[in-house]
Write an enzyme that holds these catalytic residues in place. Structure first.
Site, PDB file in Angstrom:
ATOM      1  N   LYS A  70      69.383  77.076  74.464  1.00 54.52           N
ATOM      2  CA  LYS A  70      70.134  76.719  73.273  1.00 54.52           C
ATOM      3  C   LYS A  70      71.584  77.148  73.348  1.00 54.52           C
ATOM      4  O   LYS A  70      71.954  77.993  74.160  1.00 54.52           O
ATOM      5  CB  LYS A  70      69.468  77.312  72.029  1.00 54.52           C
ATOM      6  CG  LYS A  70      69.210  78.805  72.110  1.00 54.52           C
ATOM      7  CD  LYS A  70      68.438  79.294  70.889  1.00 54.52           C
ATOM      8  CE  LYS A  70      68.313  80.790  70.919  1.00 54.52           C
ATOM      9  NZ  LYS A  70      67.909  81.374  69.651  1.00 54.52           N
ATOM     10  N   CYS A 108      60.091  71.022  63.241  1.00 51.56           N
ATOM     11  CA  CYS A 108      60.023  70.049  64.336  1.00 51.56           C
ATOM     12  C   CYS A 108      58.668  69.364  64.481  1.00 51.56           C
ATOM     13  O   CYS A 108      58.639  68.147  64.694  1.00 51.56           O
ATOM     14  CB  CYS A 108      60.494  70.638  65.659  1.00 51.56           C
ATOM     15  SG  CYS A 108      60.358  72.405  65.838  1.00 51.56           S
ATOM     16  N   ASP A 161      68.091  71.513  59.015  1.00 50.86           N
ATOM     17  CA  ASP A 161      67.489  71.128  60.282  1.00 50.86           C
ATOM     18  C   ASP A 161      67.668  69.642  60.554  1.00 50.86           C
ATOM     19  O   ASP A 161      67.789  68.847  59.630  1.00 50.86           O
ATOM     20  CB  ASP A 161      65.994  71.437  60.208  1.00 50.86           C
ATOM     21  CG  ASP A 161      65.426  71.807  61.567  1.00 50.86           C
ATOM     22  OD1 ASP A 161      66.171  71.755  62.558  1.00 50.86           O
ATOM     23  OD2 ASP A 161      64.233  72.135  61.624  1.00 50.86           O
ATOM     24  N   HIS A 204      67.116  69.901  68.853  1.00 51.72           N
ATOM     25  CA  HIS A 204      67.025  70.584  67.555  1.00 51.72           C
ATOM     26  C   HIS A 204      68.427  71.051  67.223  1.00 51.72           C
ATOM     27  O   HIS A 204      69.111  71.564  68.109  1.00 51.72           O
ATOM     28  CB  HIS A 204      66.157  71.845  67.621  1.00 51.72           C
ATOM     29  CG  HIS A 204      64.819  71.676  68.263  1.00 51.72           C
ATOM     30  ND1 HIS A 204      63.656  71.871  67.576  1.00 51.72           N
ATOM     31  CD2 HIS A 204      64.453  71.347  69.519  1.00 51.72           C
ATOM     32  CE1 HIS A 204      62.621  71.680  68.389  1.00 51.72           C
ATOM     33  NE2 HIS A 204      63.081  71.371  69.574  1.00 51.72           N
ATOM     34  N   GLN A 226      66.352  75.772  56.516  1.00 49.90           N
ATOM     35  CA  GLN A 226      67.195  75.354  57.635  1.00 49.90           C
ATOM     36  C   GLN A 226      67.836  74.014  57.307  1.00 49.90           C
ATOM     37  O   GLN A 226      67.167  73.142  56.745  1.00 49.90           O
ATOM     38  CB  GLN A 226      66.344  75.165  58.892  1.00 49.90           C
ATOM     39  CG  GLN A 226      65.692  76.431  59.401  1.00 49.90           C
ATOM     40  CD  GLN A 226      64.820  76.142  60.605  1.00 49.90           C
ATOM     41  OE1 GLN A 226      64.038  75.192  60.601  1.00 49.90           O
ATOM     42  NE2 GLN A 226      64.941  76.969  61.622  1.00 49.90           N
ATOM     43  N   HIS A 237      66.385  66.770  63.918  1.00 45.96           N
ATOM     44  CA  HIS A 237      65.919  66.559  65.275  1.00 45.96           C
ATOM     45  C   HIS A 237      66.386  65.202  65.744  1.00 45.96           C
ATOM     46  O   HIS A 237      66.192  64.205  65.068  1.00 45.96           O
ATOM     47  CB  HIS A 237      64.400  66.695  65.330  1.00 45.96           C
ATOM     48  CG  HIS A 237      63.963  68.084  64.984  1.00 45.96           C
ATOM     49  ND1 HIS A 237      63.602  68.452  63.712  1.00 45.96           N
ATOM     50  CD2 HIS A 237      63.920  69.213  65.737  1.00 45.96           C
ATOM     51  CE1 HIS A 237      63.331  69.754  63.694  1.00 45.96           C
ATOM     52  NE2 HIS A 237      63.525  70.237  64.903  1.00 45.96           N
ATOM     53  N   ARG A 275      58.574  82.668  57.926  1.00 43.27           N
ATOM     54  CA  ARG A 275      58.260  83.424  59.137  1.00 43.27           C
ATOM     55  C   ARG A 275      58.011  84.867  58.747  1.00 43.27           C
ATOM     56  O   ARG A 275      58.787  85.442  57.984  1.00 43.27           O
ATOM     57  CB  ARG A 275      59.426  83.354  60.132  1.00 43.27           C
ATOM     58  CG  ARG A 275      59.691  81.935  60.561  1.00 43.27           C
ATOM     59  CD  ARG A 275      60.885  81.838  61.476  1.00 43.27           C
ATOM     60  NE  ARG A 275      61.124  80.442  61.796  1.00 43.27           N
ATOM     61  CZ  ARG A 275      62.126  80.007  62.534  1.00 43.27           C
ATOM     62  NH1 ARG A 275      62.975  80.876  63.041  1.00 43.27           N
ATOM     63  NH2 ARG A 275      62.273  78.733  62.782  1.00 43.27           N
TER      64      ARG A 275
END
Length: 640
Positions: A471, A336, A385, A517, A383, A387, A365
């Site tokens: 979320k 992000c 991912d 997200h 991910q 946004h 991570r």
RNA sequence: GCCUUCUUAGCUCAGUGGUAGAGCACUUCCUUGGUAAGGAAGAGGUCGUCGGUUCAAAUCCGAUAGAAGGCUCCA
């Protein structure tokens, strides 16, 4: 008094009758099987008198609550066995869980391991055979304290301290008395089979600052045969474990040298992954997303701005240094911040919104070592991912569109058994989160409303939110019933503030956009893990690493087989030709074991007629057909 | 990170103080076989790593790495 049964029928009983009496009036067989009863919605002992008019549901082994009661009582039975075998053992708590029960105990340094299971199981069954009744007894708080002080059970004392006087009950079976709110099954004789499953450490009250107790998991059944069936079921589930199948099917591997939790994708696994990515890319193009690409590292300042450094800095991979002592970079734990900077790369107008930036972004991570688990919990993962930067008035519509996308993805891959979880802040622990209450409330209500309007059945969990926003998570279970989060959608009013994101509105004023997200798969790694377990490695045809295996009867048909393979490759069909010097039965077996969907057998007959004999994995011989016919059959299945 | 258990050939596993084993996979040869394992031979391991005890360690002890099941955590 009038008792209403679940079928709506109403019966009359003398006041003070118990659920057991109700069962007896229906049939003796039922009475023998009643474990507990739900009276006006509350589960209670079958032998407890019913106060007055009530709705009564008799609970047996076939009811969820009946099983839970059975297992809770089994926990008491195990505790009784443990006390008998290990005098002085300190008991903490012993609830029923989804597949059995556990009891947390403190052996005070004494050793307890799997080797001791048999002994405990035998003792449990010995005690069960005594058919000791579970006797309920309300006690005053002082008396309860006195009992456990005398017994010397510090955990029970701590529990009693948190209870209100007047609400405390003891249950006794045989010579064993435990603090317990109940309910319980009538007597221990119902328990006919017992098996301890595993031992594990567990912190007292789930707090890692507290002492670690020994948690013993067990499962019990009213029939020996059911235990055997359950064990068989477990064996079957283990065969679907993605770690096992990943090895057998050559999908992925790990290497100590590369590092813990860092998967290596083998060609076949990489192929599945690539197909899934392409599938989602196409769906995202249709849904108005724009692909972007960002680097795997970012300057530390980026994460100071986002708040990730403050929140996770010490517990993550440490900064990367450069020859310049003033420079520090972090492996990206999130995409992000990078996407925020893309947003900021030029002024944005309200006409540009929503802006949907998508990236298969690989993040790193530093998960605790004890947490790593196959592909479902790793330290480096990708991910799917994206946004979405939008105006506040667009949040709900965008959120709902994402729900559609997630559901499309899940349905396309046959994930029908999922649950949706709304994760909100923990109202008692504000320090865990960044952002004002006002923004949090807006975000939380946006999620709740969207889910409601989509008719999504949800459970709400307080305290499960991300630190920057609430979320909506899509949860699925793995082969062994463990829950994992896959898809996630998160509303975020905070990062736009931190990055000072703006757009020019119709009023020619600057406004702050809202970020959503989202990741339908969640992570490629975890998604594929669950996909492997859901399909037991029998992937849908479009995902199968090898879609066909061409099996020549003997080496005389090699040329025909090779030509055939080239022809099929032109139709984007992938696979291999098995040229080994083996009999056809062997080649078929090997293709079946490696889960190749189609086997094409070619020999004299096929070569002469220009055909292939088609065998479908798990189905058997489909007969001979022309190459065109097979290609059509194949394409038809791909389309579905 | 914590608790418990585990680590022997590419894979699955046997071997509990006395010079390393099986099945499958692999290589070579024989076999040219029609819908779930054809036959023979061969090659392959300093028993996760490091240290200790012992005349002697895969085996006992300690440390360390990795794995499994939980706990805590999960941006």
């Amino acid at each position: 008094m009038r008792v209403t049964l679940p079928d709506g029928s109403v019966r009359e009983y003398p006041k003070g009758s118990s659920s057991h009496d109700v069962a007896l009036s229906i049939s003796e067989g039922l009475a023998r099987n009643v474990l507990a009863a739900k009276v006006n919605g509350k589960v209670q002992d079958a032998n407890l008198p019913i106060d007055g008019d009530a709705e009564v549901q008799l609970l047996t082994w076939n009811d969820r609550d009946g099983k839970a009661t059975f297992w809770h009582s089994s926990a008491h039975l195990m505790a009784e066995a443990l006390e008998a075998l290990y005098p002085g053992v300190k008991l903490a708590i012993g609830p029923a869980v989804e597949n059995g029960f556990y009891y947390d105990v403190d052996f005070e340094g004494k050793h307890f391991s799997q080797d001791d299971f048999k002994k405990v199981e035998d003792k449990m069954l010995e005690l069960a055979r005594q058919k000791n009744e579970f006797v309920r007894q309300p006690v005053a708080k002082d008396d309860a304290m006195a009992y456990f002080t005398e017994k010397g059970d510090p955990y029970k004392i701590e529990l009693i301290q948190g209870l209100e006087d007047g609400s405390i009950t003891f249950y006794t079976q045989g010579g064993f008395t435990d603090l317990c709110r109940g309910p319980h099954i009538p007597n221990t004789g119902f328990i006919k089979a017992a098996k301890l499953m595993n031992v594990a450490g567990a912190y007292w009250r789930g707090d890692e600052k507290n002492k670690m107790l020994t948690r013993i998991y067990g499962v019990t059944f009213p029939k020996q045969k059911e235990l055997e069936e359950y064990m068989t079921l477990l064996e079957e589930a283990k065969k679907r474990d993605h770690r096992k199948l990943g090895k057998e099917l050559d999908l992925f591997t790990f290497s100590e040298k590369v590092g813990q939790g860092l998967p290596l994708w083998l060609p076949k696994g990489a192929l599945i992954r690539e197909r899934l990515e392409n599938f989602l890319r196409r769906a995202q193009v249709r849904a108005g997303y724009s692909p972007v690409v960002t680097p795997h590292i970012g300057s530390k300042q980026l994460y100071v701005t986002s708040g990730h450094w403050e929140k996770y800095g010490e517990d993550s991979f440490q900064p990367i240094r450069t020859p310049d002592p003033n420079e520090e970079f972090l492996l990206k734990p999130m995409n992000c911040p990078h996407h925020c900077e893309i947003y900021k790369s030029r002024p944005r107008s309200y006409r540009d919104l929503p802006l949907r930036l998508a990236e298969f972004g690989t993040v790193y991570r530093y998960e605790q070592s004890g947490e790593l688990h196959g592909l479902t919990r790793v330290r480096g993962f990708t991910q799917d991912d994206a946004h979405i930067f939008c105006r506040p008035d667009q949040v709900k519509e965008e959120f709902m569109k994402v729900i559609d996308l997630v559901q499309y993805v899940f349905t396309s891959l046959g994930f029908n058994d999922y649950s949706a979880q709304i994760s909100l802040r923990d109202p008692d622990n504000g320090a865990k989160y960044i952002g004002s209450d006002d923004l949090w409330e807006k975000a939380e209500s946006a999620i709740i409303e969207s889910a409601r309007e989509k008719g999504l059945p949800t459970v709400t969990e307080k305290g499960e939110a991300a630190f920057y926003g609430p979320k909506l998570d899509f949860m699925v279970k793995d082969a062994l019933g463990r829950k994992w989060q896959l898809g996630t959608i998160q509303v975020d009013y905070n990062l736009p503030n931190r990055f000072e994101l703006e757009y020019v509105g119709a009023d020619n004023q600057k406004h702050r956009p809202v970020m959503i997200h989202r990741a339908p798969f969640g992570s490629m790694e975890r998604f594929i893990a669950i996909l492997i377990e859901n399909t037991a490695g029998n992937f849908p045809l479009w995902l199968s690493p090898d879609q066909i295996a061409i099996l020549p009867i003997s080496e005389k048909y090699e040329d025909y087989a090779n030509d055939l393979f080239l022809t099929l490759q032109e139709s984007d069909i992938r696979g291999y030709v098995d040229l080994r010097d083996e009999k056809i039965g062997r080649k078929i077996r090997d293709a079946e074991v490696s889960k190749v969907p189609f086997m094409l057998i070619v020999g004299d007959k096929e070569q002469a007629e220009g055909k292939v004999s088609v065998r479908r994995k798990g189905q058997g011989d489909l007969g001979a057909m022309s190459v065109e016919e097979f290609t059509a059959l194949f394409q038809k299945e791909i389309k579905v």
